[in-house]
Design a protein around this motif. Structure first.
Motif, PDB file in Angstrom:
ATOM      1  N   ARG A   1     -13.612   2.969  10.004  1.00 23.83           N
ATOM      2  CA  ARG A   1     -12.853   2.640  11.173  1.00 23.83           C
ATOM      3  C   ARG A   1     -13.638   2.064  12.326  1.00 23.83           C
ATOM      4  NH1 ARG A   1      -8.278   6.074  13.530  1.00 23.83           N
ATOM      5  NH2 ARG A   1      -7.637   4.809  15.055  1.00 23.83           N
TER       6      ARG A   1
ATOM      7  N   GLY B   1      -8.256   8.285  -1.723  1.00 15.21           N
ATOM      8  CA  GLY B   1      -7.565   7.601  -2.669  1.00 15.21           C
ATOM      9  C   GLY B   1      -8.121   7.010  -3.829  1.00 15.21           C
TER      10      GLY B   1
ATOM     11  N   ARG C   1       5.143  16.897  -7.774  1.00 14.39           N
ATOM     12  CA  ARG C   1       6.132  16.653  -8.478  1.00 14.39           C
ATOM     13  C   ARG C   1       6.421  17.588  -9.512  1.00 14.39           C
ATOM     14  NH1 ARG C   1       4.704  10.390 -10.063  1.00 14.39           N
ATOM     15  NH2 ARG C   1       6.938  10.322 -10.774  1.00 14.39           N
TER      16      ARG C   1
ATOM     17  N   ASP D   1      -0.945  14.889  -7.333  1.00 16.91           N
ATOM     18  CA  ASP D   1       0.426  14.392  -7.569  1.00 16.91           C
ATOM     19  C   ASP D   1       1.275  15.215  -8.462  1.00 16.91           C
ATOM     20  OD1 ASP D   1      -0.637  12.272  -5.968  1.00 16.91           O
ATOM     21  OD2 ASP D   1      -0.863  10.851  -7.748  1.00 16.91           O
TER      22      ASP D   1
ATOM     23  N   LEU E   1       0.820  -1.169  -0.080  1.00 18.16           N
ATOM     24  CA  LEU E   1      -0.014   0.111  -0.049  1.00 18.16           C
ATOM     25  C   LEU E   1       0.795   1.196  -0.056  1.00 18.16           C
ATOM     26  CD1 LEU E   1      -2.647  -1.085   2.703  1.00 18.16           C
ATOM     27  CD2 LEU E   1      -2.844  -1.147   0.277  1.00 18.16           C
TER      28      LEU E   1
ATOM     29  N   ARG F   1      -6.816  13.729  -8.310  1.00 20.77           N
ATOM     30  CA  ARG F   1      -5.462  13.141  -7.573  1.00 20.77           C
ATOM     31  C   ARG F   1      -4.349  13.264  -8.564  1.00 20.77           C
ATOM     32  NH1 ARG F   1      -5.330   7.381  -5.909  1.00 20.77           N
ATOM     33  NH2 ARG F   1      -3.495   7.140  -7.350  1.00 20.77           N
TER      34      ARG F   1
ATOM     35  N   GLN G   1      -4.424   6.661   6.634  1.00 21.26           N
ATOM     36  CA  GLN G   1      -5.196   5.491   6.354  1.00 21.26           C
ATOM     37  C   GLN G   1      -4.566   4.296   6.220  1.00 21.26           C
ATOM     38  OE1 GLN G   1      -7.781   6.878   3.140  1.00 21.26           O
ATOM     39  NE2 GLN G   1      -7.945   8.993   4.229  1.00 21.26           N
TER      40      GLN G   1
ATOM     41  N   SER H   1      -8.216  12.711  -3.241  1.00 18.54           N
ATOM     42  CA  SER H   1      -7.000  12.455  -2.528  1.00 18.54           C
ATOM     43  C   SER H   1      -7.114  11.827  -1.265  1.00 18.54           C
ATOM     44  CB  SER H   1      -6.024  14.019  -2.307  1.00 18.54           C
ATOM     45  OG  SER H   1      -5.789  14.539  -3.333  1.00 18.54           O
ATOM     46  N   ILE H   2      -8.143  12.122  -0.530  1.00 17.62           N
ATOM     47  CA  ILE H   2      -8.547  11.780   1.012  1.00 17.62           C
ATOM     48  C   ILE H   2      -9.000  10.234   0.844  1.00 17.62           C
ATOM     49  CG2 ILE H   2     -10.135  11.745   3.021  1.00 17.62           C
ATOM     50  CD1 ILE H   2      -9.956  14.662   2.785  1.00 17.62           C
TER      51      ILE H   2
ATOM     52  N   LYS I   1      -0.093   4.568  18.614  1.00 20.41           N
ATOM     53  CA  LYS I   1      -1.241   3.724  18.559  1.00 20.41           C
ATOM     54  C   LYS I   1      -0.693   2.248  18.210  1.00 20.41           C
ATOM     55  CE  LYS I   1      -3.644   5.916  14.853  1.00 20.41           C
ATOM     56  NZ  LYS I   1      -4.101   6.026  13.827  1.00 20.41           N
TER      57      LYS I   1
ATOM     58  N   PHE J   1       5.813   4.965  -8.098  1.00 22.33           N
ATOM     59  CA  PHE J   1       7.480   4.908  -8.397  1.00 22.33           C
ATOM     60  C   PHE J   1       7.784   6.166  -9.197  1.00 22.33           C
ATOM     61  CE2 PHE J   1       6.075   0.641  -8.206  1.00 22.33           C
ATOM     62  CZ  PHE J   1       6.639   0.326  -6.817  1.00 22.33           C
TER      63      PHE J   1
ATOM     64  N   ASP K   1      -3.649   2.809   9.404  1.00 15.95           N
ATOM     65  CA  ASP K   1      -5.044   2.291   9.983  1.00 15.95           C
ATOM     66  C   ASP K   1      -5.107   0.816   9.301  1.00 15.95           C
ATOM     67  OD1 ASP K   1      -5.155   4.313  11.762  1.00 15.95           O
ATOM     68  OD2 ASP K   1      -6.583   5.346  10.367  1.00 15.95           O
ATOM     69  N   ARG K   2      -5.223   0.619   8.063  1.00 16.37           N
ATOM     70  CA  ARG K   2      -5.458  -0.472   7.319  1.00 16.37           C
ATOM     71  C   ARG K   2      -4.635  -1.824   7.887  1.00 16.37           C
ATOM     72  NH1 ARG K   2      -6.902   0.618   1.189  1.00 16.37           N
ATOM     73  NH2 ARG K   2      -6.559  -1.609   1.160  1.00 16.37           N
TER      74      ARG K   2
ATOM     75  N   LYS L   1      -1.732   4.313 -10.335  1.00 16.23           N
ATOM     76  CA  LYS L   1      -3.187   3.464  -9.532  1.00 16.23           C
ATOM     77  C   LYS L   1      -2.328   2.221  -9.191  1.00 16.23           C
ATOM     78  CE  LYS L   1      -6.218   5.032 -13.099  1.00 16.23           C
ATOM     79  NZ  LYS L   1      -6.967   4.407 -14.409  1.00 16.23           N
TER      80      LYS L   1
ATOM     81  N   LYS M   1      -0.588  -0.957  -4.673  1.00 18.94           N
ATOM     82  CA  LYS M   1      -1.623  -0.072  -4.739  1.00 18.94           C
ATOM     83  C   LYS M   1      -1.228   1.495  -4.400  1.00 18.94           C
ATOM     84  CE  LYS M   1      -5.217  -3.617  -3.955  1.00 18.94           C
ATOM     85  NZ  LYS M   1      -6.328  -4.076  -3.117  1.00 18.94           N
ATOM     86  N   MET M   2      -1.541   2.211  -5.230  1.00 18.55           N
ATOM     87  CA  MET M   2      -0.939   3.583  -5.065  1.00 18.55           C
ATOM     88  C   MET M   2      -2.186   4.714  -4.702  1.00 18.55           C
ATOM     89  SD  MET M   2       1.104   3.140  -8.541  1.00 18.55           S
ATOM     90  CE  MET M   2       2.414   2.055  -8.759  1.00 18.55           C
ATOM     91  N   GLY M   3      -1.693   5.737  -3.999  1.00 17.38           N
ATOM     92  CA  GLY M   3      -2.614   6.735  -3.828  1.00 17.38           C
ATOM     93  C   GLY M   3      -3.154   6.944  -2.493  1.00 17.38           C
ATOM     94  N   PHE M   4      -2.937   6.337  -1.652  1.00 15.99           N
ATOM     95  CA  PHE M   4      -3.832   6.329  -0.495  1.00 15.99           C
ATOM     96  C   PHE M   4      -3.047   7.214   0.709  1.00 15.99           C
ATOM     97  CE2 PHE M   4      -4.335   2.069  -1.999  1.00 15.99           C
ATOM     98  CZ  PHE M   4      -5.559   2.076  -2.269  1.00 15.99           C
ATOM     99  N   LYS M   5      -3.763   7.584   1.619  1.00 16.91           N
ATOM    100  CA  LYS M   5      -3.514   8.911   2.491  1.00 16.91           C
ATOM    101  C   LYS M   5      -2.361   8.054   3.617  1.00 16.91           C
ATOM    102  CE  LYS M   5      -4.653  12.817   3.121  1.00 16.91           C
ATOM    103  NZ  LYS M   5      -4.134  14.133   2.798  1.00 16.91           N
TER     104      LYS M   5
ATOM    105  N   TYR N   1     -12.044   0.319   3.179  1.00 16.03           N
ATOM    106  CA  TYR N   1     -11.562   1.689   2.879  1.00 16.03           C
ATOM    107  C   TYR N   1     -11.733   1.743   1.392  1.00 16.03           C
ATOM    108  CZ  TYR N   1      -9.399   3.007   6.968  1.00 16.03           C
ATOM    109  OH  TYR N   1      -9.187   3.439   8.643  1.00 16.03           O
TER     110      TYR N   1
ATOM    111  N   PRO O   1      -8.294   7.278  -7.904  1.00 14.24           N
ATOM    112  CA  PRO O   1      -7.252   7.767  -8.823  1.00 14.24           C
ATOM    113  C   PRO O   1      -7.904   8.646 -10.239  1.00 14.24           C
ATOM    114  CG  PRO O   1      -7.791   5.467  -9.363  1.00 14.24           C
ATOM    115  CD  PRO O   1      -8.690   5.969  -8.140  1.00 14.24           C
TER     116      PRO O   1
ATOM    117  N   ARG P   1      -8.014   8.887 -16.464  1.00 13.86           N
ATOM    118  CA  ARG P   1      -8.570   9.300 -15.088  1.00 13.86           C
ATOM    119  C   ARG P   1      -9.975   9.977 -15.218  1.00 13.86           C
ATOM    120  NH1 ARG P   1      -4.780   9.500 -11.100  1.00 13.86           N
ATOM    121  NH2 ARG P   1      -2.879   8.665 -11.716  1.00 13.86           N
TER     122      ARG P   1
END
Lengths: 580, 328
Positions: free
Chosen positions: B172, B277, B291, B287, A60, B283, A279, B274-275, A307, A65, A282-283, A244, A272-276, B179, B279, B109
């Motif tokens: 949660r 996730g 960059r 990104d 995650l 986002r 989070q 973004s929050i 935590k 990259f 937490d996952r 993604k 898997k890309m782009g998660f906060k 998620y 794509p 996207r």
């Protein structure tokens, strides 16, 4: 150089550089918290025992990259991912935590290379039976071709050691116009001879970099090769959706008999890309479903520390290896007040490094830095020539400032990336104790390095870090303190704009040393000399905190890739429990 | 109508050109150097010059701008021999960070952002218009006051707060949903919807509140018009009076803001995506900002501008169909 000399050289390098690493990475030696189960911040052992073959490993990530093309891959965790999973290099680092992980072993080559002409010529022989993902053989020409590609102006971003070390490369712009380097000879499909400009004692280490992995000319796709490197490693890319997801499946033609390092336990790896970041933490803490078989790519967030540490079960799934990088406060030596060495020396005493540590996640994630060279480059010892208290010594700083003609202190500016604002405020507060009034300028991370790298408009002070590419001072001090690397725009590394004839002369002398033990000692001595001239104040040695899911086994932070999990040996406890 | 359309299309083109020029100028003035960023951590001045030449950044800015504009309509070759890159019509530049043409990144996207935008829009229209119309028809009652207090309260919650609270509470703590991870509609419609419920809700909560207030006031105004009194006096059934006469004119101002909101969302909900996730274009933009990927930033800016001006145009045309009094 004779074979005997080479063995002596390799053994000497390994002893002087690698054994020294032990002290810095064999456990809780750093004052970090320890726990009754032996794990916690600073713990560097293996998480989850030995993995079983099969299943899907999920990674995650908060990001994509930057580059996976082996000619362009030069970000530490990305190099780990590339060279452990997708392509092999002439030599590579052992897959082991702590000191052992910094030892190199042959990978595509049969040995660590055979130097001659006093270390100016290096010969490598490829193993038999090496194959790409389509079953075609890996040839010596392909490694030469990738080294040549690294000179192409379109294939940017990669390590520049080939440019630095290889002979007769001036004006060379890559192989696409049909021009090839004469300094790499390929007498047959299995032999490579590198001719260097000068002796390079640690060239066996240099060829661990992805520049020295094979790319067949027939697969050349220019910049688009980045989207799908042709595999010589245990996995191949099945799918890559930029930003993604990336899916890796087994390269059936990879022969484990030719590979002493990679174990390739999972059948499939999904990134898997782009998660906060929070989070992801937490996952993985919850470890439900596929998340039990997941690891995190980017650092655990400081907010998650409590935590994780408060729970015995999750604490066992945390690793926090030292990154091997040093975080520094650079003082702009090109103009007043930091053109005065006395003022710079005062700064060494004025800074409260404990405050920096607190502002950057606390002792679980950092150690106070006492030298520029990280412990991984100083035989595991934390060099400390100035012996300044971690909290600083404002009285001494004031005394030095008075000697420099600034008894009332001075006003100065500090530019930081917005993410480092709390660190900047801690610095501001600590420097005020010595009468130094700091004005903070916070800039967006996207323009931070451009801002501090513009030498004409550079601020008085800036924060940045540096990591070695392999365990040698040659990959560290010259990049940040050699005055010849200063550029008017896009200046990188030498943000202090430090140009000192004595230091530069010594750097050249050390670079010419063929005995790595002597060279290593000389780098440590030079580090102390530069500390005395104080172009920068070393602040922190950071750790890389990473969490693994409850079904993960064989995970540890590898000391060579800034503490990232070693993807050569990571796998699952129970492959049947993984999903996807 | 045709003259009107031609005039508006010319206006749209002018706006897009102006936005393109302004964004280009901003990049030119920024300290960020895409060539230095691409070149890597130890880039010699000679190498930097080569990279700058390859990326075309050594050309005068007017030339770069002209080439960019030509590329949009005719495609173009980027880079220098023998490393040239083909960027086909419509070429919105090339992302050296992603090794892909910007247009390809955007079209990849866009379906994701569209999934988010249309789902959320449907939700906030139903909720917002339902609440607004109900409140208008029950003006001054407890229902009206409750709905409007609720609307004011939710409209004042920023989306980053609602989104994080939804994740905390629903995922949660309660564990009712996983998620979110975007699944394409074509791959698994049920998973597509399940994963988008929270982002839809986060956006819908914010927008529905605004639509409730807007539609309430519009409806109250419309229902007070003489033609409504006439319709009622003629004995027309109340539902017909409300829907056919009241709603049609009451919805006109709502339609205006709907066009703008939907257009903006199609070009990406940066914070929400973004929050959660997701794509999408938002986002991608986020990104790209991280960059300093200037071609992508420019591409998304143009796309956003296009959607907003296009939505405006469509809304203006729709007026004629919704409100019989409007003629072009």
């Amino acid at each position: 150089m004779t074979k005997r000399m080479h063995v002596a050289l390799a053994a000497s390098l390994a002893t002087s550089l690698v054994l020294g690493l032990g002290a810095c990475s064999t456990g809780n030696d750093s004052g970090g918290e320890t726990s009754d189960d032996g794990r916690g911040p600073g713990a560097t052992g293996v998480i989850g025992g030995t993995p079983k073959k099969g299943g899907t490993l999920t990674v995650l990530s908060n990001q994509d990259f930057s580059h996976l093309d082996p000619a362009r891959n030069w970000v530490m965790p990305n190099m780990d991912f590339g060279v452990r999973l997708l392509y092999r290099t002439l030599t590579t680092f052992k897959a082991a935590p702590g000191a052992e992980g910094s030892e190199i072993v042959p990978d595509l080559a049969t040995d660590l290379g055979r130097p001659s002409e006093g270390g100016k010529v290096w010969t490598f022989t490829l193993k038999k039976g090496l194959k790409y993902e389509d079953g075609s053989p890996v040839k010596a020409q392909d490694i030469k071709y990738n080294v040549e590609r690294s000179f192409s102006p379109d294939l940017t971003g990669g390590p520049d050691y080939a440019q630095q070390y290889l002979a007769d490369t001036e004006g060379y712009q890559g192989p696409l116009k049909g021009k090839h380097l004469k300094s790499i000879e390929v007498p047959d499909d299995h032999t490579l001879v590198f001719h260097l400009k000068r002796p390079v004692a640690e060239f066996s280490y240099t060829v661990t970099l992805p520049t020295f992995s094979p790319v067949p000319e027939s697969r050349e796709k220019g910049v688009q090769y980045d989207l799908r490197p042709f595999s010589s490693g245990p996995y191949k890319i099945a799918r890559y959706d930029r930003g993604k997801q990336m899916v890796l499946v087994r390269n059936k033609h990879w022969d484990p008999d030719t590979d002493s390092v990679r174990k390739a336990y999972p059948d499939k790896i999904v990134v898997k890309m782009g998660f906060k970041g929070g989070q992801i933490d937490d996952r993985i803490i919850a470890s439900q479903g596929a998340d039990a078989s997941a690891v995190e790519w980017a650092d655990m967030q400081p907010a998650s520390v409590s935590k994780v540490l408060s729970n015995k079960e999750t604490k066992k799934r945390l690793t926090a290896e030292l990154t091997g990088c040093t975080d520094m406060l650079h003082l702009n030596t090109s103009r007043a007040p930091f053109d005065d060495p006395k003022v710079r020396e005062a700064m060494q005493y004025a800074v409260d490094k404990d405050g920096q540590m607190t502002a950057n996640g606390g002792p679980a994630l950092n150690e106070v830095a006492t030298a520029y060279l990280p412990p991984s480059l100083t035989g595991g010892n934390k060099s400390d020539v100035l012996r300044v208290e971690p909290g600083g010594d404002p009285a001494k700083a004031k005394k030095l400032l008075a000697e420099a003609g600034k008894p009332k202190g001075f006003k100065t500016t500090l530019t930081v990336s917005t993410g480092d604002k709390s660190r900047a405020e801690a610095l501001q507060e600590s420097l005020s104790r010595s009468g130094i009034e700091v004005k903070i300028q916070a800039v967006d991370p996207s323009v931070y390095y451009d801002t501090i790298g513009d030498t004409k408009n550079a601020p008085d002070m800036a924060i940045s870090g540096w990591c070695p590419d392999y365990p040698s001072g040659s990959t560290f001090l010259p990049f940040i303190f050699d005055g010849r690397t200063i550029k008017e725009k896009g200046n990188q590394g030498n943000y202090a704009q430090f140009r000192d004839e004595e230091v530069m002369k010594r750097m050249d002398e050390i670079a010419d040393m063929s005995d790595p033990t002597k060279a290593n000692k000389a780098w440590i001595e030079l580090d102390a000399q530069i500390m005395a001239k104080s172009p920068s104040v070393p602040l922190l040695w950071e750790r890389k905190p990473l969490l693994a899911g409850s079904n993960i086994a064989g995970a540890f932070g590898h000391p060579m890739w800034t503490g990232q999990f070693d993807y050569a040996v990571i796998g699952l406890k129970n492959p049947d429990k993984s999903q996807g | 109508m045709i003259t009107y359309l031609a005039r508006r299309l010319a206006g749209v083109t002018g706006v897009l050109l102006a936005i393109c020029a302004i964004t280009f100028t901003i990049f030119y003035l920024l300290p960020a150097d895409p060539a230095a960023a691409a070149c890597g951590k130890t880039c010699s001045p000679e190498r930097l010059a080569e990279v700058r030449h390859f990326m075309g950044l050594d050309q005068p800015v007017w030339r770069q701008f002209a080439d960019y504009l030509v590329g949009i309509f005719a495609g173009r070759e980027l880079g220098t021999e023998p490393h040239t890159l083909s960027c086909g019509f419509p070429c919105l530049g090339y992302s050296y960070e992603n090794s892909l043409p910007v247009w390809e990144l955007l079209t990849d996207r866009l379906p994701v952002s569209a999934s988010l935008a249309f789902g959320a829009a449907l939700m906030w229209l139903v909720l917002g218009l339902g609440a607004g119309i109900t409140a208008a028809l029950r003006k001054g009652t407890m229902t009206d006051r409750t709905l409007m207090i609720g609307a004011v309260a939710t409209a004042s919650l920023p989306v980053y707060f609602t989104a994080v609270m939804l994740l905390y509470g629903v995922v949660r703590v309660a564990g009712l949903l996983p998620y979110p991870e975007y699944v394409p509609l074509t791959a698994d419609p049920a998973a597509w919807a399940t994963n988008l419920i929270l982002p839809w809700t986060a956006l819908a909560v914010l927008y529905a509140a605004m639509y409730a207030r807007q539609s309430r006031s519009s409806m109250i105004e419309a229902m007070a018009q003489p033609y409504i009194r006439t319709a009622r006096a003629k004995g027309m059934p109340e539902p017909t009076v409300v829907v056919k006469h009241g709603l049609r004119s009451g919805l006109t101002p709502v339609l205006t803001i709907f066009g703008m909101d939907l257009g903006g969302l199609l070009a990406g909900a940066v914070i929400t995506e973004s929050i959660f996730g997701i794509p999408g274009v938002g986002r991608l933009f986020f990104d790209a900002l991280q960059r300093s990927d200037q071609p992508v930033i420019l591409g998304v800016t143009l796309l956003a501008a296009f959607f907003i001006v296009a939505a405006n145009l469509i809304v203006d045309i729709l007026y004629a169909f919704i409100d019989p009094r409007v003629r072009y």
